[in-house]
Design an enzyme around this catalytic site. Structure first.
Site, mmCIF file in Angstrom:
data_model
loop_
_atom_site.group_PDB
_atom_site.id
_atom_site.type_symbol
_atom_site.label_atom_id
_atom_site.label_comp_id
_atom_site.label_asym_id
_atom_site.label_seq_id
_atom_site.Cartn_x
_atom_site.Cartn_y
_atom_site.Cartn_z
ATOM 1 N N LYS A 170 -9.296 -10.896 6.150
ATOM 2 C CA LYS A 170 -8.935 -10.130 7.358
ATOM 3 C C LYS A 170 -10.000 -9.067 7.658
ATOM 4 O O LYS A 170 -10.445 -8.917 8.795
ATOM 5 C CB LYS A 170 -7.575 -9.486 7.113
ATOM 6 C CG LYS A 170 -7.165 -8.414 8.082
ATOM 7 C CD LYS A 170 -5.737 -7.970 7.820
ATOM 8 C CE LYS A 170 -5.580 -7.016 6.658
ATOM 9 N NZ LYS A 170 -6.031 -5.638 6.886
ATOM 10 N N PHE B 123 -2.120 -14.689 -5.657
ATOM 11 C CA PHE B 123 -3.553 -14.737 -5.296
ATOM 12 C C PHE B 123 -4.441 -14.190 -6.402
ATOM 13 O O PHE B 123 -5.642 -14.407 -6.416
ATOM 14 C CB PHE B 123 -3.808 -14.044 -3.953
ATOM 15 C CG PHE B 123 -3.939 -12.548 -4.023
ATOM 16 C CD1 PHE B 123 -2.812 -11.735 -3.986
ATOM 17 C CD2 PHE B 123 -5.190 -11.939 -4.110
ATOM 18 C CE1 PHE B 123 -2.928 -10.352 -4.042
ATOM 19 C CE2 PHE B 123 -5.320 -10.564 -4.168
ATOM 20 C CZ PHE B 123 -4.183 -9.765 -4.145
ATOM 21 N N VAL C 238 0.832 -1.201 0.000
ATOM 22 C CA VAL C 238 0.000 0.000 0.000
ATOM 23 C C VAL C 238 0.870 1.256 0.000
ATOM 24 O O VAL C 238 0.751 2.123 -0.868
ATOM 25 C CB VAL C 238 -0.952 -0.001 1.221
ATOM 26 C CG1 VAL C 238 -1.699 1.316 1.316
ATOM 27 C CG2 VAL C 238 -1.931 -1.157 1.134
ATOM 28 N N PHE D 19 -18.462 -6.222 0.740
ATOM 29 C CA PHE D 19 -19.386 -6.336 -0.397
ATOM 30 C C PHE D 19 -18.702 -7.004 -1.593
ATOM 31 O O PHE D 19 -19.297 -7.834 -2.278
ATOM 32 C CB PHE D 19 -19.897 -4.948 -0.815
ATOM 33 C CG PHE D 19 -21.146 -4.516 -0.093
ATOM 34 C CD1 PHE D 19 -21.158 -4.410 1.286
ATOM 35 C CD2 PHE D 19 -22.308 -4.207 -0.789
ATOM 36 C CE1 PHE D 19 -22.300 -4.006 1.975
ATOM 37 C CE2 PHE D 19 -23.451 -3.812 -0.116
ATOM 38 C CZ PHE D 19 -23.452 -3.706 1.265
ATOM 39 N N THR E 220 -4.654 -10.142 11.347
ATOM 40 C CA THR E 220 -5.649 -10.690 12.268
ATOM 41 C C THR E 220 -4.918 -11.151 13.528
ATOM 42 O O THR E 220 -3.852 -11.764 13.462
ATOM 43 C CB THR E 220 -6.385 -11.870 11.607
ATOM 44 O OG1 THR E 220 -6.971 -11.393 10.394
ATOM 45 C CG2 THR E 220 -7.471 -12.425 12.505
ATOM 46 N N GLU F 263 -7.283 3.065 1.673
ATOM 47 C CA GLU F 263 -6.840 2.755 0.305
ATOM 48 C C GLU F 263 -7.859 1.809 -0.335
ATOM 49 O O GLU F 263 -8.412 0.949 0.334
ATOM 50 C CB GLU F 263 -5.444 2.135 0.329
ATOM 51 C CG GLU F 263 -5.234 0.996 1.310
ATOM 52 C CD GLU F 263 -5.553 -0.385 0.772
ATOM 53 O OE1 GLU F 263 -5.731 -0.489 -0.453
ATOM 54 O OE2 GLU F 263 -5.634 -1.325 1.575
ATOM 55 N N CYS G 109 -6.446 -8.720 2.190
ATOM 56 C CA CYS G 109 -7.497 -7.878 2.776
ATOM 57 C C CYS G 109 -8.834 -8.539 3.039
ATOM 58 O O CYS G 109 -9.398 -8.358 4.115
ATOM 59 C CB CYS G 109 -7.725 -6.666 1.880
ATOM 60 S SG CYS G 109 -6.378 -5.505 2.004
HETATM 61 C C1 UDX Z 1 -1.327 -3.922 4.901
HETATM 62 C C2 UDX Z 1 -2.685 -4.536 4.769
HETATM 63 O O1 UDX Z 1 -2.675 -5.412 3.678
HETATM 64 C C3 UDX Z 1 -3.739 -3.508 4.555
HETATM 65 O O2 UDX Z 1 -5.011 -4.030 4.687
HETATM 66 C C4 UDX Z 1 -3.644 -2.492 5.586
HETATM 67 O O3 UDX Z 1 -4.629 -1.561 5.276
HETATM 68 C C5 UDX Z 1 -2.252 -1.916 5.622
HETATM 69 O O4 UDX Z 1 -1.334 -2.940 5.852
HETATM 70 P P1 UDX Z 1 0.280 -3.747 2.905
HETATM 71 O O5 UDX Z 1 0.966 -2.526 2.427
HETATM 72 O O6 UDX Z 1 -0.232 -4.702 1.887
HETATM 73 O O7 UDX Z 1 -0.975 -3.304 3.710
HETATM 74 O O8 UDX Z 1 1.153 -4.501 4.010
HETATM 75 P P2 UDX Z 1 2.698 -4.836 3.963
HETATM 76 O O9 UDX Z 1 3.128 -5.019 2.561
HETATM 77 O O10 UDX Z 1 2.912 -5.921 4.959
HETATM 78 O O11 UDX Z 1 3.357 -3.483 4.482
HETATM 79 C C6 UDX Z 1 3.355 -3.034 5.783
HETATM 80 C C7 UDX Z 1 4.755 -2.511 6.080
HETATM 81 O O12 UDX Z 1 4.764 -1.867 7.347
HETATM 82 C C8 UDX Z 1 5.834 -3.599 6.127
HETATM 83 O O13 UDX Z 1 6.835 -3.309 5.180
HETATM 84 C C9 UDX Z 1 6.385 -3.524 7.565
HETATM 85 O O14 UDX Z 1 7.769 -3.771 7.647
HETATM 86 C C10 UDX Z 1 6.038 -2.091 7.933
HETATM 87 N N1 UDX Z 1 5.968 -1.868 9.387
HETATM 88 C C11 UDX Z 1 5.208 -2.675 10.172
HETATM 89 C C12 UDX Z 1 6.659 -0.803 9.938
HETATM 90 O O15 UDX Z 1 7.367 -0.071 9.246
HETATM 91 N N2 UDX Z 1 6.544 -0.575 11.286
HETATM 92 C C13 UDX Z 1 5.818 -1.392 12.105
HETATM 93 O O16 UDX Z 1 5.769 -1.163 13.298
HETATM 94 C C14 UDX Z 1 5.114 -2.471 11.512
HETATM 95 C C1 UDX Z 2 -9.010 -5.736 -2.683
HETATM 96 C C2 UDX Z 2 -9.977 -4.614 -3.059
HETATM 97 O O1 UDX Z 2 -10.412 -4.807 -4.409
HETATM 98 C C3 UDX Z 2 -9.314 -3.266 -2.891
HETATM 99 O O2 UDX Z 2 -10.229 -2.227 -3.166
HETATM 100 C C4 UDX Z 2 -8.811 -3.155 -1.462
HETATM 101 O O3 UDX Z 2 -8.178 -1.933 -1.257
HETATM 102 C C5 UDX Z 2 -7.861 -4.291 -1.138
HETATM 103 O O4 UDX Z 2 -8.517 -5.536 -1.363
HETATM 104 P P1 UDX Z 2 -7.026 -6.992 -3.888
HETATM 105 O O5 UDX Z 2 -7.153 -7.980 -2.774
HETATM 106 O O6 UDX Z 2 -5.689 -6.454 -4.216
HETATM 107 O O7 UDX Z 2 -7.951 -5.732 -3.619
HETATM 108 O O8 UDX Z 2 -7.559 -7.671 -5.235
HETATM 109 P P2 UDX Z 2 -9.009 -7.947 -5.859
HETATM 110 O O9 UDX Z 2 -8.933 -7.608 -7.298
HETATM 111 O O10 UDX Z 2 -10.089 -7.335 -5.103
HETATM 112 O O11 UDX Z 2 -9.112 -9.536 -5.781
HETATM 113 C C6 UDX Z 2 -9.225 -10.224 -4.551
HETATM 114 C C7 UDX Z 2 -9.405 -11.707 -4.798
HETATM 115 O O12 UDX Z 2 -10.679 -11.981 -5.370
HETATM 116 C C8 UDX Z 2 -8.373 -12.316 -5.751
HETATM 117 O O13 UDX Z 2 -7.971 -13.572 -5.253
HETATM 118 C C9 UDX Z 2 -9.149 -12.458 -7.036
HETATM 119 O O14 UDX Z 2 -8.627 -13.473 -7.874
HETATM 120 C C10 UDX Z 2 -10.525 -12.800 -6.518
HETATM 121 N N1 UDX Z 2 -11.623 -12.508 -7.453
HETATM 122 C C11 UDX Z 2 -11.854 -11.232 -7.869
HETATM 123 C C12 UDX Z 2 -12.464 -13.545 -7.871
HETATM 124 O O15 UDX Z 2 -12.277 -14.694 -7.479
HETATM 125 N N2 UDX Z 2 -13.507 -13.242 -8.712
HETATM 126 C C13 UDX Z 2 -13.765 -11.981 -9.148
HETATM 127 O O16 UDX Z 2 -14.742 -11.788 -9.904
HETATM 128 C C14 UDX Z 2 -12.900 -10.943 -8.717
#
Ligand code: UDX
Ligand code: UDX
Length: 457
Positions: free
Chosen positions: A275, A334, A12, A222, A90, A157, A272
């Site tokens: 969780k 995924f 993110v 949703f 989680t 996001e 996401c």
């Molecule tokens: C995650 C979740 O997927 C999302 O739902 C949530 O909204 C935000 O956190 P994402 O960016 O995908 O988002 O996670 P990740 O790629 O694991 O990045 C989180 C980063 O935070 C990691 O790089 C971790 O090292 C860092 N972190 C964590 C810190 O810098 N300080 C901390 O104390 C804990």
């Molecule tokens: C999701 C939300 O879309 C995004 O808005 C939020 O910020 C983070 O979580 P992401 O998990 O990155 O994003 O991907 P998404 O495209 O939503 O797909 C999630 C999962 O659903 C994937 O495993 C995808 O393959 C699956 N999927 C999606 C299906 O099985 N069928 C569909 O029709 C669409």
């Protein structure tokens, strides 16, 4: 000019800040993380995540107004606006284990912000959080004897991986929630001004804090619910000779429903959906809304069933035994266009097949490194093979688990010839030409469609 800081350089934080830096050359954007390896990767040519279009933007703005660093304390001190996008997994222990969000990193970050601040700041919740987390944040940040005041703003996001850059460049909407006080509204405006650098104002929605926090959880719930719904219908299709693709098309042309997110699959994955729904379920239970909690929990249960049922259909089709049989899994990400394997249904399928003592070979264009880490406890039993043709060599079956378009373009005639007969293909994403595969000689099992086999019925 403002100093914008993002704590958390993950899926993110990284892409979000790259796009903000690109469109706001007047601001300095720093991205910090506790993970030194990750920061080193952001500073190199091998970015820590694969996301189409990301590298181009990072190369354009890095070291101009986008900087990556592990010096969290120093950058906190120098910043005006702090986006927090640390992970909120989680909880695995204590109260709410298995459902509630683990907010320890989040709280630790809030305290770190407070410790290192000597000027007021806007703190932005970018991570997905339980409703009313902002209140806890405000209490921690504003219980200080430094005379400092922090405004907390929610700006969830909505990036989907694989299209994160496109989603940031051209989002359906941006949501900014804040307090109704005048300083709260000024803080909201400061965040709106950032996005207004490249987005029309009407696409930026402003709400109160709690609506913003809840909207993020509700949006994901949703979206996931639609997938579980179409997957549920797919099961019925298989029993009745209806075809789920046709049903999805027929449903989706109703403008009230719309055509998106109706692709039946082996299950949804990603960091996401599960969780966030469990988080929602926990919140409902916390407020004693048990029927509401059960309603949403069913979306996750349906998804668990989907993965388990896929494997059980494979085993049944392959004469009730896959022990010792080589099975090629095409795709472990995924979803397509990402190297991310978090909660990937492919991992669950792999583990279930190993339980059945199959020989599993996994092929994926970008996600093998992550899969190796995820499956390190069973690594000796799994082969990781980038070339799908090699993966399918001498295999009894192929299962399509990620919708990478390149899997639809393979030479299945050649693949079939190199496999053990009778050949099976299980399309967990419905991306292949099933009729053609059947003509080549495969026994084809797709989701929500009658199987096409060469066996007498
Ligand atoms: C995650 C979740 O997927 C999302 O739902 C949530 O909204 C935000 O956190 P994402 O960016 O995908 O988002 O996670 P990740 O790629 O694991 O990045 C989180 C980063 O935070 C990691 O790089 C971790 O090292 C860092 N972190 C964590 C810190 O810098 N300080 C901390 O104390 C804990
Ligand atoms: C999701 C939300 O879309 C995004 O808005 C939020 O910020 C983070 O979580 P992401 O998990 O990155 O994003 O991907 P998404 O495209 O939503 O797909 C999630 C999962 O659903 C994937 O495993 C995808 O393959 C699956 N999927 C999606 C299906 O099985 N069928 C569909 O029709 C669409």
């Amino acid at each position: 000019m403002a100093n914008i800081l993002c704590i958390g350089a993950g899926y993110v934080g990284g892409p979000t800040m790259a796009v903000i830096a690109k469109h706001c050359p007047q601001h300095r954007v720093d991205v910090v993380d506790i993970n030194e390896e990750k920061i080193a990767a952001w500073q190199s040519d091998q970015l820590p995540i694969y996301e189409p279009g990301l590298k181009e933007i990072v190369l354009e703005v890095r070291d101009k107004n986008l900087f990556f660093s592990t010096e969290i304390d120093r950058h906190i001190a120098e910043s005006d606006i702090i986006f927090v996008s640390v992970n909120t997994p989680t909880k695995t222990f204590g109260q709410g284990a298995g459902k509630a969000a683990d907010l320890q990193y989040w709280e630790k970050t809030a305290r770190q912000i407070l410790e290192n601040s000597s000027s007021p700041k806007i703190v932005v919740e970018k991570s997905t959080l339980p409703v009313r987390t902002a209140e806890a944040m405000e209490r921690i940040l504003n219980s200080n004897d430094k005379g400092l005041f922090f405004d907390v703003v929610s700006n969830p996001e909505f990036l989907a991986e694989g299209s994160a850059i496109r989603d940031m460049e051209n989002p359906d909407r941006v949501l900014v929630g804040g307090r109704e006080s005048s300083s709260g509204q000024e803080a909201v405006q400061a965040i709106v001004d950032i996005y207004a650098q490249w987005l029309p104002r009407e696409r930026i929605i402003t709400t109160n804090l709690w609506s913003s926090e809840l909207s993020k959880l509700a949006a994901n719930a949703f979206l996931a619910q639609r997938i579980s719904s179409i997957n549920a219908i797919a099961h019925l299709c298989e029993k009745t000779e209806a075809d789920v693709t046709e049903v999805a098309h027929a449903i989706g042309t109703d403008s009230r429903l719309g055509p998106h997110f109706l692709r039946a699959s082996v299950g949804f994955g990603g960091s996401c959906f599960k969780k966030d729904i469990l988080n929602l379920v926990y919140l409902c239970e916390y407020y004693s809304l048990y029927e509401v909690a059960t309603y949403w929990e069913q979306v996750v249960k349906m998804n668990e069933y989907q993965k388990a049922n896929f494997v059980s259909k494979m085993v049944t089709a392959m004469f009730n035994s896959v022990a010792g049989k080589r099975i090629a899994l095409f795709g472990v990400a995924f979803k397509a266009n990402t190297s991310d394997t978090r909660e990937s249904p492919a991992l669950a399928v792999c583990r279930a097949l190993l339980e059945e003592r199959a020989q599993v070979v996994i092929s994926d264009p970008y996600a093998l490194d992550n899969a190796r880490t995820d499956l390190s406890d069973v690594a000796e039993q799994v082969i990781f093979e980038p070339d799908p043709y090699v993966a399918a060599q001498d295999a009894h079956a192929i299962a399509i688990l990620t919708e990478w378009p390149q899997f639809a373009e393979l030479d299945y005639q050649a693949i079939h010839a190199a496999m053990i007969q009778p050949t099976f293909i299980f399309d967990g994403r419905n991306i292949l030409d099933h009729k053609k595969l059947h003509q080549i000689g495969f026994n084809v099992y797709a989701l929500g469609k009658p199987p096409r086999t060469h066996f007498p019925s």
